[in-house]
Motif scaffolding. Structure first.
Motif, PDB file in Angstrom:
ATOM      1  N   LYS A 169       0.748  -1.293  -0.019  1.00  0.00           N
ATOM      2  CA  LYS A 169      -0.054  -0.165   0.046  1.00  0.00           C
ATOM      3  C   LYS A 169       0.781   1.150  -0.077  1.00  0.00           C
ATOM      4  N   TYR A 170       0.291   2.275  -0.574  1.00  0.00           N
ATOM      5  CA  TYR A 170       0.895   3.716  -0.846  1.00  0.00           C
ATOM      6  C   TYR A 170       0.361   4.581   0.139  1.00  0.00           C
ATOM      7  N   SER A 171       1.350   5.394   0.661  1.00  0.00           N
ATOM      8  CA  SER A 171       0.684   6.342   1.530  1.00  0.00           C
ATOM      9  C   SER A 171       0.613   7.721   1.099  1.00  0.00           C
ATOM     10  N   LYS A 172       0.139   8.897   1.395  1.00  0.00           N
ATOM     11  CA  LYS A 172      -0.066  10.020   0.848  1.00  0.00           C
ATOM     12  C   LYS A 172       1.312  10.707   0.412  1.00  0.00           C
ATOM     13  N   GLU A 173       2.148  10.309   1.341  1.00  0.00           N
ATOM     14  CA  GLU A 173       3.930  10.802   1.052  1.00  0.00           C
ATOM     15  C   GLU A 173       4.396  10.081  -0.156  1.00  0.00           C
ATOM     16  N   HIS A 174       4.014   8.873  -0.384  1.00  0.00           N
ATOM     17  CA  HIS A 174       4.248   8.167  -1.501  1.00  0.00           C
ATOM     18  C   HIS A 174       3.839   8.700  -2.989  1.00  0.00           C
ATOM     19  N   LEU A 175       2.506   9.140  -2.696  1.00  0.00           N
ATOM     20  CA  LEU A 175       1.830   9.821  -3.931  1.00  0.00           C
ATOM     21  C   LEU A 175       2.394  10.999  -4.179  1.00  0.00           C
ATOM     22  N   ILE A 176       2.813  11.767  -2.966  1.00  0.00           N
ATOM     23  CA  ILE A 176       3.334  13.080  -3.336  1.00  0.00           C
ATOM     24  C   ILE A 176       4.801  12.915  -4.124  1.00  0.00           C
ATOM     25  N   LEU A 177       5.634  11.795  -3.758  1.00  0.00           N
ATOM     26  CA  LEU A 177       6.656  11.783  -4.174  1.00  0.00           C
ATOM     27  C   LEU A 177       6.524  11.323  -6.003  1.00  0.00           C
ATOM     28  N   MET A 178       5.591  10.380  -5.946  1.00  0.00           N
ATOM     29  CA  MET A 178       5.416   9.939  -7.373  1.00  0.00           C
ATOM     30  C   MET A 178       4.687  11.117  -8.179  1.00  0.00           C
ATOM     31  N   SER A 179       4.140  12.028  -7.538  1.00  0.00           N
ATOM     32  CA  SER A 179       3.853  13.252  -8.335  1.00  0.00           C
ATOM     33  C   SER A 179       4.912  14.048  -8.794  1.00  0.00           C
ATOM     34  N   LEU A 180       5.871  14.041  -7.714  1.00  0.00           N
ATOM     35  CA  LEU A 180       7.173  15.078  -8.233  1.00  0.00           C
ATOM     36  C   LEU A 180       7.813  14.200  -9.277  1.00  0.00           C
ATOM     37  N   ILE A 181       8.139  13.223  -9.160  1.00  0.00           N
ATOM     38  CA  ILE A 181       9.092  12.140 -10.043  1.00  0.00           C
ATOM     39  C   ILE A 181       8.187  12.467 -11.506  1.00  0.00           C
ATOM     40  N   TYR A 182       6.753  12.351 -11.354  1.00  0.00           N
ATOM     41  CA  TYR A 182       6.137  12.475 -12.796  1.00  0.00           C
ATOM     42  C   TYR A 182       6.717  13.843 -13.444  1.00  0.00           C
TER      43      TYR A 182
ATOM     44  N   ILE B 223      16.553   9.868 -14.215  1.00  0.00           N
ATOM     45  CA  ILE B 223      16.189   9.106 -12.594  1.00  0.00           C
ATOM     46  C   ILE B 223      17.274   9.400 -11.811  1.00  0.00           C
ATOM     47  N   ASN B 224      18.569   9.192 -12.036  1.00  0.00           N
ATOM     48  CA  ASN B 224      19.684   9.398 -11.257  1.00  0.00           C
ATOM     49  C   ASN B 224      19.838  11.013 -10.613  1.00  0.00           C
ATOM     50  N   ASP B 225      19.454  11.885 -11.167  1.00  0.00           N
ATOM     51  CA  ASP B 225      19.044  13.280 -11.089  1.00  0.00           C
ATOM     52  C   ASP B 225      18.082  13.469  -9.949  1.00  0.00           C
ATOM     53  N   ILE B 226      17.071  12.642 -10.304  1.00  0.00           N
ATOM     54  CA  ILE B 226      15.720  12.653  -9.523  1.00  0.00           C
ATOM     55  C   ILE B 226      16.037  12.074  -8.258  1.00  0.00           C
ATOM     56  N   LYS B 227      16.826  11.099  -8.089  1.00  0.00           N
ATOM     57  CA  LYS B 227      17.149  10.309  -7.035  1.00  0.00           C
ATOM     58  C   LYS B 227      17.982  11.548  -6.076  1.00  0.00           C
ATOM     59  N   LEU B 228      19.212  11.975  -6.522  1.00  0.00           N
ATOM     60  CA  LEU B 228      19.745  13.018  -5.941  1.00  0.00           C
ATOM     61  C   LEU B 228      19.052  13.992  -5.153  1.00  0.00           C
ATOM     62  N   LEU B 229      18.034  14.410  -6.245  1.00  0.00           N
ATOM     63  CA  LEU B 229      17.240  15.577  -5.646  1.00  0.00           C
ATOM     64  C   LEU B 229      16.166  14.911  -4.257  1.00  0.00           C
TER      65      LEU B 229
ATOM     66  N   LEU C 233       6.666  16.611   4.339  1.00  0.00           N
ATOM     67  CA  LEU C 233       6.543  16.602   2.943  1.00  0.00           C
ATOM     68  C   LEU C 233       5.470  17.331   2.512  1.00  0.00           C
ATOM     69  N   ARG C 234       4.221  17.398   3.002  1.00  0.00           N
ATOM     70  CA  ARG C 234       3.088  17.784   2.681  1.00  0.00           C
ATOM     71  C   ARG C 234       3.309  19.294   2.464  1.00  0.00           C
ATOM     72  N   ARG C 235       3.775  20.000   3.304  1.00  0.00           N
ATOM     73  CA  ARG C 235       4.334  21.699   3.484  1.00  0.00           C
ATOM     74  C   ARG C 235       5.221  21.925   2.397  1.00  0.00           C
ATOM     75  N   LEU C 236       5.996  20.899   2.057  1.00  0.00           N
ATOM     76  CA  LEU C 236       6.792  21.203   0.873  1.00  0.00           C
ATOM     77  C   LEU C 236       6.216  21.041  -0.607  1.00  0.00           C
ATOM     78  N   TYR C 237       5.449  20.107  -0.553  1.00  0.00           N
ATOM     79  CA  TYR C 237       4.443  19.778  -1.870  1.00  0.00           C
ATOM     80  C   TYR C 237       3.648  21.022  -2.022  1.00  0.00           C
ATOM     81  N   GLU C 238       3.091  21.561  -0.911  1.00  0.00           N
ATOM     82  CA  GLU C 238       2.180  22.586  -1.101  1.00  0.00           C
ATOM     83  C   GLU C 238       2.672  23.816  -1.498  1.00  0.00           C
ATOM     84  N   SER C 239       3.989  24.155  -1.041  1.00  0.00           N
ATOM     85  CA  SER C 239       4.773  25.205  -1.669  1.00  0.00           C
ATOM     86  C   SER C 239       5.225  24.967  -3.218  1.00  0.00           C
TER      87      SER C 239
END
Length: 189
Positions: A75-88, A96-102, A118-124
Motif C-alpha cells: 500500500k502507498y501512503s499520501k507521502e508516496h503519492l506526493i513523491l510519485m507526483s514530483l517524479i512525474y 532518474i539519477n538526478d531525481i534520486k539525488l534531488l 513533505l506535505r508542506r514542501l509539496y504545497e509550496s
C-alpha cells in the motif's frame, strides 16, 4: 501564425495540471488505485490518448531505484503519492539519477523515521508551479509579439517560436542539472 492562435493554444496547454493534496486520500492505496488516481487527475497532460501517466512497471522501478520510501503491505501512503507526483513532473527533464539525488534527503528522513513535513514542501511546490505557469504563458505571448514584428514568412515565425521555446527548455533543464550537481551531488561525495 497570429497572436490569437497562440493565445488559444496557451489557454489549452495543460501546464497547471497537478495532483493537489486534497485530491490524495488520507488512507493508503493499492497500486491499481494509485494508477487510477494519477490517470483521473493528470490525463489532460497526455499528448496522445493512449499514453500512460503511470504504470505498475514505473512504480516498481521507482521503488527499486529508492526514489520512494519503503512500501508497507503493498500500500502507498499520501507521502508516496506526493513523491510519485514530483517524479512525474521531474522525469520530463531530469534523469532518474538526478531525481534520486534531488529526493534522496526526503526519502532518507522517512526511512530513518525523522519528522519531516513533505506535505508542506509539496504545497509550496504547487504554489510555485502556478506562478511559473503564469510567467511561462506571459513569456510565450511576448515571444509571439517579438517574432511577429520580425518580417518573417509564416513557417519561419512558427519555426522561431518552437525553437525558442525548446531552447529555453534546454537552458532551464541545464541550469537544473548544474544546481543538482552543485547542491545535491556534492553531498554524496
Amino acid at each position: 501564425m497570429n497572436k490569437e492562435e497562440v493565445t488559444r493554444l496557451i489557454k489549452n496547454v495543460s501546464v497547471d495540471e497537478k495532483i493537489k493534496l486534497k485530491d490524495i486520500p488520507e488512507i493508503d492505496l493499492y497500486m491499481d488505485q494509485v494508477i487510477q488516481l494519477f490517470e483521473a487527475n493528470l490525463s489532460p497532460l497526455k499528448r496522445k490518448e493512449e499514453d500512460k501517466i503511470l504504470t505498475k512497471t514505473m512504480i516498481n522501478n521507482y521503488a527499486k531505484a529508492n526514489l520512494l520510501m519503503s512500501i508497507k503491505n503493498k500500500k502507498y501512503s499520501k507521502e508516496h503519492l506526493i513523491l510519485m507526483s514530483l517524479i512525474y513532473d521531474l522525469k520530463g527533464s531530469l534523469s532518474i539519477n538526478d531525481i534520486k539525488l534531488l529526493l534522496n534527503n526526503i526519502v532518507e528522513k522517512y526511512e530513518n523515521k525523522e519528522d519531516y513535513d513533505l506535505r508542506r514542501l509539496y504545497e509550496s511546490y504547487l504554489e510555485d508551479s502556478l506562478e511559473d505557469s503564469a510567467r511561462f504563458k506571459a513569456s510565450v505571448e511576448k515571444k509571439v509579439d517579438t517574432i511577429s514584428k520580425g518580417g518573417h514568412e509564416e513557417f519561419e515565425k512558427k519555426f522561431l517560436l518552437i525553437s525558442s521555446i525548446i531552447s529555453m527548455s534546454n537552458m532551464y533543464r541545464r541550469m537544473g542539472e548544474l544546481l543538482i550537481d552543485e547542491f545535491f551531488a556534492k553531498e554524496k561525495e
